[in-house]
Design a protein around this motif. Structure first.
Motif, PDB file in Angstrom:
ATOM      1  N   LEU A  43      39.678  12.881  67.076  1.00  0.00           N
ATOM      2  CA  LEU A  43      39.566  13.799  68.209  1.00  0.00           C
ATOM      3  C   LEU A  43      38.164  13.830  68.805  1.00  0.00           C
ATOM      4  N   LEU A  44      37.135  13.870  67.947  1.00  0.00           N
ATOM      5  CA  LEU A  44      35.761  14.009  68.455  1.00  0.00           C
ATOM      6  C   LEU A  44      35.348  12.846  69.353  1.00  0.00           C
ATOM      7  N   PRO A  45      35.445  11.574  68.905  1.00  0.00           N
ATOM      8  CA  PRO A  45      35.059  10.497  69.814  1.00  0.00           C
ATOM      9  C   PRO A  45      35.955  10.409  71.047  1.00  0.00           C
ATOM     10  N   LEU A  46      37.219  10.810  70.926  1.00  0.00           N
ATOM     11  CA  LEU A  46      38.107  10.791  72.079  1.00  0.00           C
ATOM     12  C   LEU A  46      37.654  11.801  73.127  1.00  0.00           C
ATOM     13  N   VAL A  47      37.319  13.018  72.671  1.00  0.00           N
ATOM     14  CA  VAL A  47      36.858  14.056  73.597  1.00  0.00           C
ATOM     15  C   VAL A  47      35.521  13.674  74.218  1.00  0.00           C
ATOM     16  N   VAL A  48      34.595  13.161  73.403  1.00  0.00           N
ATOM     17  CA  VAL A  48      33.289  12.743  73.917  1.00  0.00           C
ATOM     18  C   VAL A  48      33.451  11.651  74.962  1.00  0.00           C
ATOM     19  N   GLY A  49      34.327  10.693  74.713  1.00  0.00           N
ATOM     20  CA  GLY A  49      34.544   9.619  75.665  1.00  0.00           C
ATOM     21  C   GLY A  49      35.103  10.107  76.986  1.00  0.00           C
ATOM     22  N   ILE A  50      36.076  11.028  76.932  1.00  0.00           N
ATOM     23  CA  ILE A  50      36.666  11.559  78.166  1.00  0.00           C
ATOM     24  C   ILE A  50      35.645  12.370  78.948  1.00  0.00           C
ATOM     25  N   VAL A  51      34.892  13.222  78.239  1.00  0.00           N
ATOM     26  CA  VAL A  51      33.871  14.032  78.904  1.00  0.00           C
ATOM     27  C   VAL A  51      32.798  13.141  79.528  1.00  0.00           C
ATOM     28  N   ALA A  52      32.373  12.104  78.803  1.00  0.00           N
ATOM     29  CA  ALA A  52      31.356  11.200  79.336  1.00  0.00           C
ATOM     30  C   ALA A  52      31.869  10.463  80.562  1.00  0.00           C
ATOM     31  N   LEU A  53      33.106  10.010  80.517  1.00  0.00           N
ATOM     32  CA  LEU A  53      33.675   9.306  81.660  1.00  0.00           C
ATOM     33  C   LEU A  53      33.752  10.203  82.885  1.00  0.00           C
ATOM     34  N   LEU A  54      34.238  11.423  82.699  1.00  0.00           N
ATOM     35  CA  LEU A  54      34.365  12.343  83.830  1.00  0.00           C
ATOM     36  C   LEU A  54      32.994  12.829  84.310  1.00  0.00           C
ATOM     37  N   GLY A  55      32.113  13.163  83.354  1.00  0.00           N
ATOM     38  CA  GLY A  55      30.809  13.703  83.741  1.00  0.00           C
ATOM     39  C   GLY A  55      29.925  12.678  84.427  1.00  0.00           C
ATOM     40  N   PHE A  56      29.754  11.520  83.796  1.00  0.00           N
ATOM     41  CA  PHE A  56      28.922  10.485  84.407  1.00  0.00           C
ATOM     42  C   PHE A  56      29.572   9.927  85.670  1.00  0.00           C
ATOM     43  N   GLY A  57      30.902   9.886  85.683  1.00  0.00           N
ATOM     44  CA  GLY A  57      31.582   9.420  86.882  1.00  0.00           C
ATOM     45  C   GLY A  57      31.360  10.346  88.067  1.00  0.00           C
ATOM     46  N   ALA A  58      31.435  11.660  87.816  1.00  0.00           N
ATOM     47  CA  ALA A  58      31.190  12.629  88.893  1.00  0.00           C
ATOM     48  C   ALA A  58      29.741  12.576  89.361  1.00  0.00           C
ATOM     49  N   LEU A  59      28.812  12.441  88.412  1.00  0.00           N
ATOM     50  CA  LEU A  59      27.400  12.352  88.786  1.00  0.00           C
ATOM     51  C   LEU A  59      27.120  11.100  89.589  1.00  0.00           C
TER      52      LEU A  59
END
Length: 237
Positions: free
Chosen positions: A8-24
Motif C-alpha cells: 500500500l505505501l509505495p502504491l500510494v506514494v507513486g499515485i501521489v507523486a504522479l498526480l502532484g508532480f504532474g499538476a505542478l
C-alpha cells in the motif's frame, strides 16, 4: 515468520507523486514562452522527470512486494501447493516455447548432449500388468499403501527428466522411459501415473510429480498439447 513487505505505501506514494508532480508540471509548462523563463523551464523539466521517475520506482517496489508475498504464500501452504505452483510455472514456460533451467542429473547416466529439466528423489511403483483397467488402476493407486493391488510397493528412486526421456533408478535397477513410449499421463496432487506402450505403468509420487507430468506430456505429445491435454487441466486454472 518473515515479515511481508508492504504494497500500500509505495502504491500510494507513486499515485501521489504522479498526480502532484504532474499538476505542478502543468502549472509551470505554459510559462515556457516567456523570454525570462529559463529557470522556470529547468524547474518544469525537473518536475516532469520526477513525475515519471518516482512512480516508476514505486511501481518496482509494488511488483517486488507482490512477488515476495506470492513466494511466501507458496512456502506457507506446504509442499503439495509448492509442487502445483512449480508445475504451473513449468507449464507456462513450455507452452510459450521457453525451456526451464537445467539441473544436475546426479549419478544417473544421462547423455552429455541432453539437458536435465527435473531431478530429485521420489517414490515409485510399477503395475503388475502391461495394460490394466484405468479406472481400477487409479482407484488402487489412491489407496496404494493399504490396497497395493496390482502395484508393487513404493520404493525410493532417483529421477532425472531430460528433453528425451525419464530415467529412474531404484537400487541397481535403471528404468529408461522414452517420451515416445508414453501412451497416457494421469496426474493428481503429488502423484503421476505414466502408462507405457507394451510395458507396465509407472507411478511416481513426490512433491514435484506434477512437473514430471508436464514434462511427460510435453515430450510425448508435443508443445501444442500442453494447452489442451486433459491431464493438465487443473494446472491451467
Amino acid at each position: 515468520m518473515r515479515k511481508q513487505p508492504g504494497v500500500l505505501l509505495p502504491l500510494v506514494v507513486g499515485i501521489v507523486a504522479l498526480l502532484g508532480f504532474g499538476a505542478l508540471w502543468l502549472v509551470l509548462e505554459p510559462d515556457m514562452g516567456s523570454p525570462a523563463s529559463t529557470l522556470v523551464w529547468l524547474l518544469s523539466e525537473l518536475v516532469f522527470a520526477l513525475a515519471l521517475a518516482v512512480p516508476a520506482v514505486c511501481l518496482f517496489f509494488v511488483i517486488r512486494a507482490m512477488h515476495i508475498r506470492r513466494v511466501q504464500a507458496r512456502e506457507a501452504t506446504g509442499p503439495d501447493a509448492v509442487g502445483v505452483a512449480r508445475a504451473r510455472d513449468l507449464l507456462w514456460s513450455l507452452s510459450h516455447g521457453l525451456l526451464p533451467q537445467t539441473e544436475s542429473a546426479g549419478s544417473l547416466p544421462t547423455d552429455a548432449t541432453e539437458p536435465v529439466f527435473l531431478a530429485g528423489r521420489f517414490l515409485a511403483a510399477r503395475h503388475a500388468l502391461p495394460a490394466p483397467s484405468l479406472r481400477r488402476m487409479r482407484a488402487n493407486a489412491r489407496d496404494l499403501e493399504r490396497s497395493g493391488r496390482g502395484w508393487t510397493a513404493l520404493t525410493p528412486v532417483e529421477i532425472a527428466a531430460t528433453d528425451r526421456r525419464i530415467l529412474l533408478r531404484s537400487n541397481d535397477v535403471l528404468w529408461d522411459i522414452r517420451y515416445s513410449d508414453i501412451a497416457e499421463v494421469h496426474v493428481e496432487v503429488g502423484r503421476v501415473i505414466l502408462c507405457l506402450q507394451g510395458q507396465e505403468p509407472v507411478l511416481v509420487e513426490g512433491d514435484v510429480a506434477e512437473s514430471l507430468a508436464v514434462l511427460a506430456v510435453w515430450g510425448s505429445v508435443g508443445e501444442s498439447a500442453l494447452r489442451r491435454h486433459p491431464a493438465l487441466a487443473s494446472l491451467r486454472t
